[in-house]
Motif scaffolding. Structure first.
Motif, PDB file in Angstrom:
ATOM      1  N   VAL A  85       0.854  -1.186   0.000  1.00 15.41           N
ATOM      2  CA  VAL A  85       0.000   0.000   0.000  1.00 15.41           C
ATOM      3  C   VAL A  85       0.890   1.236   0.000  1.00 15.41           C
ATOM      4  CG1 VAL A  85      -1.923  -1.156   1.197  1.00 15.41           C
ATOM      5  CG2 VAL A  85      -0.186   0.049   2.528  1.00 15.41           C
ATOM      6  N   GLY A  86       0.266   2.361  -0.281  1.00 15.02           N
ATOM      7  CA  GLY A  86       1.014   3.623  -0.282  1.00 15.02           C
ATOM      8  C   GLY A  86       2.100   3.662  -1.331  1.00 15.02           C
ATOM      9  N   GLY A  87       1.820   3.087  -2.495  1.00 19.59           N
ATOM     10  CA  GLY A  87       2.815   3.073  -3.563  1.00 19.59           C
ATOM     11  C   GLY A  87       4.045   2.255  -3.211  1.00 19.59           C
ATOM     12  N   GLY A  88       3.840   1.216  -2.408  1.00 25.67           N
ATOM     13  CA  GLY A  88       4.949   0.347  -2.016  1.00 25.67           C
ATOM     14  C   GLY A  88       5.625   0.787  -0.728  1.00 25.67           C
ATOM     15  N   ALA A  89       5.041   1.781  -0.051  1.00 28.68           N
ATOM     16  CA  ALA A  89       5.633   2.277   1.188  1.00 28.68           C
ATOM     17  C   ALA A  89       5.621   1.210   2.281  1.00 28.68           C
ATOM     18  CB  ALA A  89       4.899   3.528   1.669  1.00 28.68           C
ATOM     19  N   VAL A  90       4.553   0.414   2.315  1.00 26.13           N
ATOM     20  CA  VAL A  90       4.442  -0.670   3.298  1.00 26.13           C
ATOM     21  C   VAL A  90       4.061  -1.936   2.549  1.00 26.13           C
ATOM     22  CG1 VAL A  90       3.214  -1.536   5.335  1.00 26.13           C
ATOM     23  CG2 VAL A  90       3.749   0.900   5.155  1.00 26.13           C
ATOM     24  N   THR A  91       4.816  -3.001   2.781  1.00 26.40           N
ATOM     25  CA  THR A  91       4.563  -4.287   2.145  1.00 26.40           C
ATOM     26  C   THR A  91       4.472  -5.355   3.231  1.00 26.40           C
ATOM     27  OG1 THR A  91       5.793  -3.614   0.186  1.00 26.40           O
ATOM     28  CG2 THR A  91       5.432  -5.975   0.478  1.00 26.40           C
ATOM     29  N   VAL A  92       3.417  -6.164   3.137  1.00 25.73           N
ATOM     30  CA  VAL A  92       3.190  -7.228   4.117  1.00 25.73           C
ATOM     31  C   VAL A  92       3.064  -8.543   3.373  1.00 25.73           C
ATOM     32  CG1 VAL A  92       1.589  -8.121   5.858  1.00 25.73           C
ATOM     33  CG2 VAL A  92       2.072  -5.682   5.758  1.00 25.73           C
ATOM     34  N   ARG A  93       3.706  -9.575   3.923  1.00 25.19           N
ATOM     35  CA  ARG A  93       3.599 -10.927   3.369  1.00 25.19           C
ATOM     36  C   ARG A  93       2.896 -11.806   4.402  1.00 25.19           C
ATOM     37  NH1 ARG A  93       6.418 -11.961  -1.112  1.00 25.19           N
ATOM     38  NH2 ARG A  93       6.671 -14.170  -0.705  1.00 25.19           N
ATOM     39  N   ALA A  94       1.989 -12.651   3.906  1.00 19.95           N
ATOM     40  CA  ALA A  94       1.261 -13.589   4.763  1.00 19.95           C
ATOM     41  C   ALA A  94       1.323 -14.963   4.114  1.00 19.95           C
ATOM     42  CB  ALA A  94      -0.191 -13.155   4.938  1.00 19.95           C
ATOM     43  N   ASN A  95       1.220 -15.998   4.936  1.00 19.36           N
ATOM     44  CA  ASN A  95       1.206 -17.349   4.388  1.00 19.36           C
ATOM     45  C   ASN A  95      -0.228 -17.885   4.328  1.00 19.36           C
ATOM     46  OD1 ASN A  95       0.558 -18.338   6.980  1.00 19.36           O
ATOM     47  ND2 ASN A  95       2.664 -18.904   7.428  1.00 19.36           N
ATOM     48  N   GLY A  96      -0.370 -19.103   3.830  1.00 22.38           N
ATOM     49  CA  GLY A  96      -1.679 -19.715   3.680  1.00 22.38           C
ATOM     50  C   GLY A  96      -2.350 -20.078   4.987  1.00 22.38           C
ATOM     51  N   LYS A  97      -1.622 -19.972   6.094  1.00 27.04           N
ATOM     52  CA  LYS A  97      -2.218 -20.204   7.402  1.00 27.04           C
ATOM     53  C   LYS A  97      -2.689 -18.890   8.018  1.00 27.04           C
ATOM     54  CE  LYS A  97       1.259 -22.443   9.299  1.00 27.04           C
ATOM     55  NZ  LYS A  97       2.066 -23.267  10.215  1.00 27.04           N
ATOM     56  N   LYS A  98      -2.685 -17.835   7.201  1.00 25.71           N
ATOM     57  CA  LYS A  98      -3.091 -16.492   7.605  1.00 25.71           C
ATOM     58  C   LYS A  98      -2.204 -15.945   8.708  1.00 25.71           C
ATOM     59  CE  LYS A  98      -7.887 -17.459   6.571  1.00 25.71           C
ATOM     60  NZ  LYS A  98      -9.239 -17.432   7.104  1.00 25.71           N
ATOM     61  N   GLU A  99      -0.925 -16.238   8.608  1.00 29.36           N
ATOM     62  CA  GLU A  99       0.055 -15.688   9.531  1.00 29.36           C
ATOM     63  C   GLU A  99       0.867 -14.630   8.790  1.00 29.36           C
ATOM     64  OE1 GLU A  99       0.998 -19.746  12.088  1.00 29.36           O
ATOM     65  OE2 GLU A  99       2.249 -19.262  10.362  1.00 29.36           O
ATOM     66  N   ILE A 100       1.089 -13.503   9.420  1.00 31.89           N
ATOM     67  CA  ILE A 100       1.932 -12.461   8.837  1.00 31.89           C
ATOM     68  C   ILE A 100       3.373 -12.919   8.993  1.00 31.89           C
ATOM     69  CG2 ILE A 100       2.638 -10.043   8.952  1.00 31.89           C
ATOM     70  CD1 ILE A 100      -0.314 -10.556   8.062  1.00 31.89           C
ATOM     71  N   VAL A 101       4.104 -12.999   7.885  1.00 31.97           N
ATOM     72  CA  VAL A 101       5.485 -13.485   7.948  1.00 31.97           C
ATOM     73  C   VAL A 101       6.511 -12.360   7.813  1.00 31.97           C
ATOM     74  CG1 VAL A 101       4.936 -15.841   7.253  1.00 31.97           C
ATOM     75  CG2 VAL A 101       5.458 -14.156   5.506  1.00 31.97           C
ATOM     76  N   SER A 102       6.096 -11.215   7.256  1.00 34.04           N
ATOM     77  CA  SER A 102       7.016 -10.080   7.210  1.00 34.04           C
ATOM     78  C   SER A 102       6.261  -8.781   6.970  1.00 34.04           C
ATOM     79  CB  SER A 102       8.081 -10.269   6.116  1.00 34.04           C
ATOM     80  OG  SER A 102       7.520 -10.118   4.840  1.00 34.04           O
ATOM     81  N   VAL A 103       6.856  -7.714   7.471  1.00 32.08           N
ATOM     82  CA  VAL A 103       6.360  -6.353   7.258  1.00 32.08           C
ATOM     83  C   VAL A 103       7.565  -5.513   6.875  1.00 32.08           C
ATOM     84  CG1 VAL A 103       5.277  -4.328   8.309  1.00 32.08           C
ATOM     85  CG2 VAL A 103       4.522  -6.611   8.986  1.00 32.08           C
ATOM     86  N   GLU A 104       7.471  -4.860   5.723  1.00 31.78           N
ATOM     87  CA  GLU A 104       8.550  -3.982   5.270  1.00 31.78           C
ATOM     88  C   GLU A 104       8.005  -2.560   5.184  1.00 31.78           C
ATOM     89  OE1 GLU A 104      10.494  -5.330   1.679  1.00 31.78           O
ATOM     90  OE2 GLU A 104      10.246  -7.423   2.296  1.00 31.78           O
ATOM     91  N   ILE A 105       8.747  -1.628   5.761  1.00 34.23           N
ATOM     92  CA  ILE A 105       8.358  -0.216   5.742  1.00 34.23           C
ATOM     93  C   ILE A 105       9.527   0.581   5.180  1.00 34.23           C
ATOM     94  CG2 ILE A 105       7.670   1.763   7.142  1.00 34.23           C
ATOM     95  CD1 ILE A 105       6.603  -0.277   9.219  1.00 34.23           C
TER      96      ILE A 105
END
Length: 112
Positions: free
Chosen positions: A43-63
C-alpha cells in the motif's frame, strides 16, 4: 469371499465414505501446500509491504524509511493496518480458490 469396506454399511454408503476419506486426504495435502505459499500486499505506492502465508500468519512487514515521519505516526499506522488486512484478504482468496478446486465449487460449511 469377504467384502471389503465398512462392516454394516451398505455398498453405496461404503463408496461415499471412501470418497469422503479421499477428499479429506486431498484437503489435508492442499492445506499443507497452502501453508507453504505466501501472498504479498503493498500500500502507499509500495511504502508498506506485508507478506502472509496460507495459514493467515503475517510473515514479514517492510516499511520504507521515507514513510516514517515521527510527526505523522497515524498515517504509518493506517498504512500498516491496510497492508495487513489486504494480505490476509489475499491469503483467504488463495485458500478459497484452491479449496473450491477440490470441492468442485461446493460451499461445505466448516471446511475453510
Amino acid at each position: 469371499m469377504a467384502k471389503r469396506g465398512f462392516p454394516g454399511v451398505p455398498g453405496n454408503m461404503n463408496n461415499m465414505l471412501k470418497q469422503v476419506q479421499k477428499m479429506q486426504r486431498e484437503m489435508e495435502k492442499m492445506q499443507n501446500e497452502l501453508a507453504q505459499k505466501e501472498v504479498e500486499a503493498s500500500v502507499g505506492g509500495g511504502a508498506v509491504t506485508v507478506r502472509a502465508n496460507g495459514k493467515k500468519e503475517i510473515v514479514s512487514v517492510e516499511i520504507k524509511p521515507e514513510v516514517v515521519d515521527p510527526d505523522d505516526i497515524e498515517m504509518l499506522q493506517d498504512l500498516v493496518l491496510s497492508a495487513v488486512n489486504e494480505a490476509l484478504r489475499s491469503a483467504d482468496e488463495m485458500m478459497n480458490s484452491q479449496m473450491s478446486k477440490l470441492t468442485g465449487g461446493m460451499n461445505i460449511p466448516g471446511l475453510f
